[in-house]
Motif scaffolding. Structure first.
Motif, PDB file in Angstrom:
ATOM      1  N   UNK A 564      22.945 -22.979  17.246  1.00  0.00           N
ATOM      2  CA  UNK A 564      23.983 -23.628  16.431  1.00  0.00           C
ATOM      3  C   UNK A 564      23.675 -23.573  14.937  1.00  0.00           C
ATOM      4  N   UNK A 565      24.667 -24.081  14.182  1.00  0.00           N
ATOM      5  CA  UNK A 565      24.482 -24.337  12.750  1.00  0.00           C
ATOM      6  C   UNK A 565      24.262 -25.834  12.592  1.00  0.00           C
ATOM      7  N   UNK A 566      23.202 -26.202  11.867  1.00  0.00           N
ATOM      8  CA  UNK A 566      22.874 -27.617  11.686  1.00  0.00           C
ATOM      9  C   UNK A 566      22.737 -27.916  10.202  1.00  0.00           C
ATOM     10  N   UNK A 567      22.728 -29.219   9.875  1.00  0.00           N
ATOM     11  CA  UNK A 567      22.483 -29.645   8.500  1.00  0.00           C
ATOM     12  C   UNK A 567      20.996 -29.881   8.311  1.00  0.00           C
ATOM     13  N   UNK A 568      20.419 -29.255   7.291  1.00  0.00           N
ATOM     14  CA  UNK A 568      18.993 -29.445   7.084  1.00  0.00           C
ATOM     15  C   UNK A 568      18.492 -28.719   5.854  1.00  0.00           C
ATOM     16  N   UNK A 569      17.151 -28.746   5.717  1.00  0.00           N
ATOM     17  CA  UNK A 569      16.469 -28.051   4.623  1.00  0.00           C
ATOM     18  C   UNK A 569      15.972 -26.723   5.188  1.00  0.00           C
ATOM     19  N   UNK A 570      16.455 -25.603   4.724  1.00  0.00           N
ATOM     20  CA  UNK A 570      16.142 -24.314   5.350  1.00  0.00           C
ATOM     21  C   UNK A 570      14.645 -24.031   5.494  1.00  0.00           C
ATOM     22  N   UNK A 571      13.867 -24.211   4.406  1.00  0.00           N
ATOM     23  CA  UNK A 571      12.455 -23.836   4.501  1.00  0.00           C
ATOM     24  C   UNK A 571      11.682 -24.780   5.420  1.00  0.00           C
ATOM     25  N   UNK A 572      12.149 -26.067   5.535  1.00  0.00           N
ATOM     26  CA  UNK A 572      11.475 -26.982   6.459  1.00  0.00           C
ATOM     27  C   UNK A 572      11.775 -26.602   7.911  1.00  0.00           C
ATOM     28  N   UNK A 573      13.053 -26.264   8.206  1.00  0.00           N
ATOM     29  CA  UNK A 573      13.395 -25.847   9.566  1.00  0.00           C
ATOM     30  C   UNK A 573      12.674 -24.539   9.917  1.00  0.00           C
ATOM     31  N   UNK A 574      12.499 -23.671   8.946  1.00  0.00           N
ATOM     32  CA  UNK A 574      11.730 -22.445   9.179  1.00  0.00           C
ATOM     33  C   UNK A 574      10.293 -22.789   9.528  1.00  0.00           C
ATOM     34  N   UNK A 575       9.710 -23.729   8.767  1.00  0.00           N
ATOM     35  CA  UNK A 575       8.332 -24.161   9.028  1.00  0.00           C
ATOM     36  C   UNK A 575       8.217 -24.779  10.422  1.00  0.00           C
ATOM     37  N   UNK A 576       9.240 -25.608  10.798  1.00  0.00           N
ATOM     38  CA  UNK A 576       9.230 -26.295  12.106  1.00  0.00           C
ATOM     39  C   UNK A 576       9.134 -25.284  13.241  1.00  0.00           C
ATOM     40  N   UNK A 577      10.066 -24.333  13.292  1.00  0.00           N
ATOM     41  CA  UNK A 577      10.066 -23.408  14.424  1.00  0.00           C
ATOM     42  C   UNK A 577       9.009 -22.301  14.277  1.00  0.00           C
ATOM     43  N   UNK A 578       8.558 -22.024  13.055  1.00  0.00           N
ATOM     44  CA  UNK A 578       7.433 -21.101  12.870  1.00  0.00           C
ATOM     45  C   UNK A 578       6.195 -21.668  13.564  1.00  0.00           C
ATOM     46  N   UNK A 579       5.964 -22.981  13.365  1.00  0.00           N
ATOM     47  CA  UNK A 579       4.803 -23.623  14.006  1.00  0.00           C
ATOM     48  C   UNK A 579       4.937 -23.620  15.528  1.00  0.00           C
ATOM     49  N   UNK A 580       6.173 -23.930  16.037  1.00  0.00           N
ATOM     50  CA  UNK A 580       6.352 -24.002  17.492  1.00  0.00           C
ATOM     51  C   UNK A 580       6.181 -22.625  18.136  1.00  0.00           C
ATOM     52  N   UNK A 581       6.781 -21.596  17.535  1.00  0.00           N
ATOM     53  CA  UNK A 581       6.627 -20.244  18.100  1.00  0.00           C
ATOM     54  C   UNK A 581       5.191 -19.757  17.932  1.00  0.00           C
ATOM     55  N   UNK A 582       4.588 -20.117  16.775  1.00  0.00           N
ATOM     56  CA  UNK A 582       3.180 -19.754  16.578  1.00  0.00           C
ATOM     57  C   UNK A 582       2.290 -20.355  17.648  1.00  0.00           C
ATOM     58  N   UNK A 583       2.557 -21.618  18.042  1.00  0.00           N
ATOM     59  CA  UNK A 583       1.788 -22.251  19.123  1.00  0.00           C
ATOM     60  C   UNK A 583       1.980 -21.512  20.436  1.00  0.00           C
ATOM     61  N   UNK A 584       3.251 -21.119  20.700  1.00  0.00           N
ATOM     62  CA  UNK A 584       3.531 -20.409  21.950  1.00  0.00           C
ATOM     63  C   UNK A 584       2.772 -19.083  22.003  1.00  0.00           C
ATOM     64  N   UNK A 585       2.714 -18.402  20.846  1.00  0.00           N
ATOM     65  CA  UNK A 585       1.955 -17.138  20.792  1.00  0.00           C
ATOM     66  C   UNK A 585       0.465 -17.414  20.935  1.00  0.00           C
ATOM     67  N   UNK A 586       0.013 -18.432  20.218  1.00  0.00           N
ATOM     68  CA  UNK A 586      -1.417 -18.752  20.194  1.00  0.00           C
ATOM     69  C   UNK A 586      -1.924 -19.124  21.587  1.00  0.00           C
ATOM     70  N   UNK A 587      -1.109 -19.914  22.343  1.00  0.00           N
ATOM     71  CA  UNK A 587      -1.569 -20.423  23.637  1.00  0.00           C
ATOM     72  C   UNK A 587      -0.997 -19.628  24.807  1.00  0.00           C
ATOM     73  N   UNK A 588      -0.624 -18.381  24.547  1.00  0.00           N
ATOM     74  CA  UNK A 588      -0.164 -17.520  25.645  1.00  0.00           C
ATOM     75  C   UNK A 588      -1.357 -17.034  26.458  1.00  0.00           C
ATOM     76  N   UNK A 589      -1.094 -16.598  27.689  1.00  0.00           N
ATOM     77  CA  UNK A 589      -2.158 -16.099  28.564  1.00  0.00           C
ATOM     78  C   UNK A 589      -2.492 -14.656  28.183  1.00  0.00           C
ATOM     79  N   UNK A 590      -3.719 -14.234  28.536  1.00  0.00           N
ATOM     80  CA  UNK A 590      -4.179 -12.887  28.159  1.00  0.00           C
ATOM     81  C   UNK A 590      -3.589 -11.809  29.059  1.00  0.00           C
ATOM     82  N   UNK A 591      -3.140 -12.185  30.275  1.00  0.00           N
ATOM     83  CA  UNK A 591      -2.600 -11.182  31.179  1.00  0.00           C
ATOM     84  C   UNK A 591      -1.165 -10.832  30.811  1.00  0.00           C
ATOM     85  N   UNK A 592      -0.674  -9.674  31.265  1.00  0.00           N
ATOM     86  CA  UNK A 592       0.699  -9.246  30.967  1.00  0.00           C
ATOM     87  C   UNK A 592       1.731 -10.233  31.551  1.00  0.00           C
TER      88      UNK A 592
END
Length: 690
Positions: A564-592
């Motif tokens: 969706x389109x939401x009301x917010x601060x663009x760079x903060x929302x970028x930081x929010x989901x950058x951290x969440x996706x970064x965590x998902x990448x960081x804590x992924x399993x080593x197997x395919x």
């Protein structure tokens, strides 16, 4: 007036009697002197009689106001008396002796009926005719006439003459119609008021009741009534009283008026009713009652209502004596008509003196407000509640009371009474005052603590400045000199020394990242960027580009639903989901087979979902199939410096999710997570919808 049956001959043209025509000689042959004398005498007598009768006829027509007429049926002419002119306003010249004059002056709506009726009498051989009709006067108005006539027949029963009189009954008809209307209005008034009527003759003892009166005494319309029936129908407890009141109303020398309420027990239906009876006696010149008439009205409903009010009043007084509050009532004139005993128990002022002393017992600091509010309530017809202090006259001390007053209204919304109450709240007031004092003390301490926090924040800002400049400068020098050292070494570095260099480099890098994260965390509270519409699809596209290399190296598949389109601060929302996706990448399993899925859901107001809230929201989720976490730590992970993994290969300082929490709070949303250790985790971000 009616015409006589033995009429004289018709009047002549001048209003006199027409002498009979002599159809044969007075004397016959042979001439007889004695016979001649007798005939002459007889003829003279006849002429004298006719003149007398003519004179009497003229006087009679002059003495009456009726219009006398004489219709010669043989030549169809009519003679009118002089009263025709005075009665109808016509001149002598306008009065014709033709029957057409009479026909023309009859009202058009009555003409056919009247003419038909008079000819029917004439043609049928009848003698008497009468009719009532409207007759046009000279001024164009119509008089209502009562017209009567007598038909004279000859020896062969042929109608030869008709004599009659017209009487103007206009006023009588008007009076009759007015009386009829008045009688009808009276009847309708009696019926609409559901009144019964009675009429008693004290001289004969005859009593007459109409159907409604009989109904109120439980009788059928055809039932017989007399004075004893009336007395027997009265309630035994009312009988003697009512009998005496009636007797007094008919007594000699009384004013004759009668007004009484009593109960009846229906003679036939045995139903109890309340009756109000009003009447009057009419006396003769000797002061004796000749007629006693009046009406009766069923007041059972009113009496039942009054009884209920009496019962309610009794219960009200019983109630107010059993409660600790002071209760009073005031009429619409402002007079206190009731006050409970609690008033005297507390104030020491008698109930009789309550009204004038009430205001004087209110604390001087409170009395003006109480009186003014009471006046406003009276003017606007609205309730009022308030608190004031009331003095105990015995001790001179004041105690706090909670007072209320409200209008009592009838079914039409009109105020009939005011009801007030006052309850002792002194002990409660003291507790409230103590609580207020404690709250104020607490407020003062919180203000002091807040000031300390503000000072701490200022110091934290100073620390952030030092951290961003002074703390990073030594790290830069360590990195620079470490590089120079490795460059200027003449001899090759052995494996052990090389591992030391790597540890130093990693430690300085981690320290630099930690300082950067701390700066970002502290700056979030000071970020005053204005909200704008933010397309989350674009945000996710930018983040995917940032992680393109890392995703490829770890073979992670990323799928993104339409966002969706939401009301917010663009760079903060970028930081929010950058951290969440970064965590998902960081804590992924080593197997395919590692995968990240980003989805969105619209939440309606009042949704049964426990995290829905009361408004409209967009819920964006970031789900992975990585190493997961134990659900018991789902809330703790959003605290600063909290790391839930013990895997040494996974870096981090425990600040990223704390930053996410701050950003979501800044946007008026919620963030939470669910996870299963070894299976994966899902992070939910709920943001207000447009």
């Amino acid at each position: 007036m009616e015409s006589p049956t033995n009429l004289p001959p018709a009047p002549d043209g001048d209003g006199g009697i027409q002498l009979p025509e002599v159809s044969k000689p007075l004397f016959t042959e042979p001439f007889d002197k004695k016979q001649a004398e007798e005939l002459l005498l007889s003829h003279a007598a006849t002429v004298a009689d006719l003149r007398f009768m003519n004179e009497r006829f003229q006087y009679a027509s002059m003495a009456t106001h009726d219009v006398v007429w004489d219709w010669n049926l043989l030549n169809n002419t009519i003679w009118w008396s002089d009263t025709f002119q005075t009665a109808f306003g016509y001149t002598a010249e306008e009065i014709k002796e033709t029957v057409d004059l009479w026909y023309d002056l009859i009202h058009p709506e009555d003409r056919d009926r009247v003419v038909s009726s008079i000819h029917q009498v004439i043609d049928s051989g009848e003698a008497n005719w009468t009719a009532e009709y409207r007759f046009r006067k000279a001024d164009g108005t119509y008089a209502t006439l009562h017209d009567r006539g007598y038909v004279r027949h000859d020896a062969g029963k042929r109608p030869v003459r008709m004599v009659g009189s017209m009487r103007d009954v206009t006023k009588a008809k008007h009076d009759e119609e007015r009386l009829k209307q008045q009688t009808e209005r009276l009847r309708l008034a009696i019926e609409s008021a559901e009144l019964g009527t009675w009429d008693f003759d004290p001289q004969t003892g005859v009593l007459v009741w109409d159907a409604r009166c009989k109904e109120l005494f439980g009788l059928s319309p055809e039932a017989y009534v007399d004075w004893q029936v009336f007395l027997n129908a009265l309630h035994p407890n009312d009988r003697d009283r009512v009998a005496k009141i009636n007797s007094d109303a008919m007594a000699d020398g009384s004013d004759g008026y009668y007004d009484c309420e009593y109960r009846t027990i229906g003679v036939e239906d045995h139903k109890l009713r309340w009756i109000r009876a009003k009447g009057r006696s009419h006396f003769d010149t000797n002061g004796k009652a000749q007629r006693y008439i009046g009406t009766v009205l069923d007041i059972t409903h009113r009496k039942t209502h009054e009884q209920k009010l009496i019962e309610q009043e009794r219960l009200f007084r019983l109630l107010v004596t059993s409660i600790p509050q002071i209760v009073w009532t005031i009429d619409t004139a402002g007079k206190t008509d009731f006050i409970s005993q609690r008033w005297e128990d507390y104030t020491g002022v008698s109930i009789q003196d309550a009204a004038p002393d009430f205001a004087s017992l209110i604390h001087p600091d409170d009395v003006e407000a109480v009186v003014n509010n009471w006046l406003v309530s009276v003017q606007e017809g609205t309730p009022w509640t308030g608190e004031y202090r009331l003095r105990n006259n015995r001790t001179g001390q004041y105690r706090w009371f909670s007072g209320a007053i409200a209008p009592l209204k009838d079914e039409h919304g009109a105020i009939t009474k005011w009801i007030g109450s006052a309850g002792d709240i002194h002990d409660q007031k003291l507790i409230e005052q103590e609580l207020e004092r404690r709250v104020q003390d607490r407020t003062d301490k919180l203000a002091e603590t807040n000031a300390q926090l503000q000072q701490s924040n200022r110091e934290l800002e100073q620390f952030a400045y030092v951290a961003s400049h002074d703390l990073q400068e030594p790290l830069r020098k360590v990195t620079v000199y470490l590089g120079l050292l490795k460059t200027n070494l003449t001899a090759p570095v052995d494996a052990k020394a090389d591992s030391y260099f790597q540890k130093i480099e990693k430690s300085t890098a981690r320290m630099r990242t930690l300082i950067k994260n701390l700066l970002e965390y502290s700056r979030l509270d000071k970020d005053q960027t204005v909200f704008e519409d933010v397309d989350m699809n674009k945000i996710m596209a930018d983040i995917s580009v940032d992680f393109e290399v890392a995703l490829a190296q770890k073979s992670i598949t990323v799928t993104v639903d339409n966002l969706p389109v939401v009301r917010g601060v663009p760079h903060q929302l970028n930081q929010l989901f950058y951290n969440l996706i970064g965590n998902a990448v960081k804590f992924s399993k080593s197997e395919p087979g590692s995968a990240i899925h980003i989805a969105s859901e619209y939440i309606e107001p009042g949704s049964s979902n426990e995290q829905a809230g009361s408004g409209r929201y967009h819920r964006i989720s970031v789900a992975d199939n990585g190493i997961g976490f134990d659900q018991q730590y789902a809330m703790k992970m959003f605290e600063i410096f909290q790391r839930l993994t013990t895997v040494k290969s996974v870096g981090g300082h425990g600040i990223g999710l704390a930053i996410c929490q701050k950003i979501v709070n800044h946007h008026g949303g919620k963030i939470w997570a669910t996870g299963i250790e070894g299976v994966g985790a899902t992070f939910f971000v709920q943001l207000p919808a447009l």
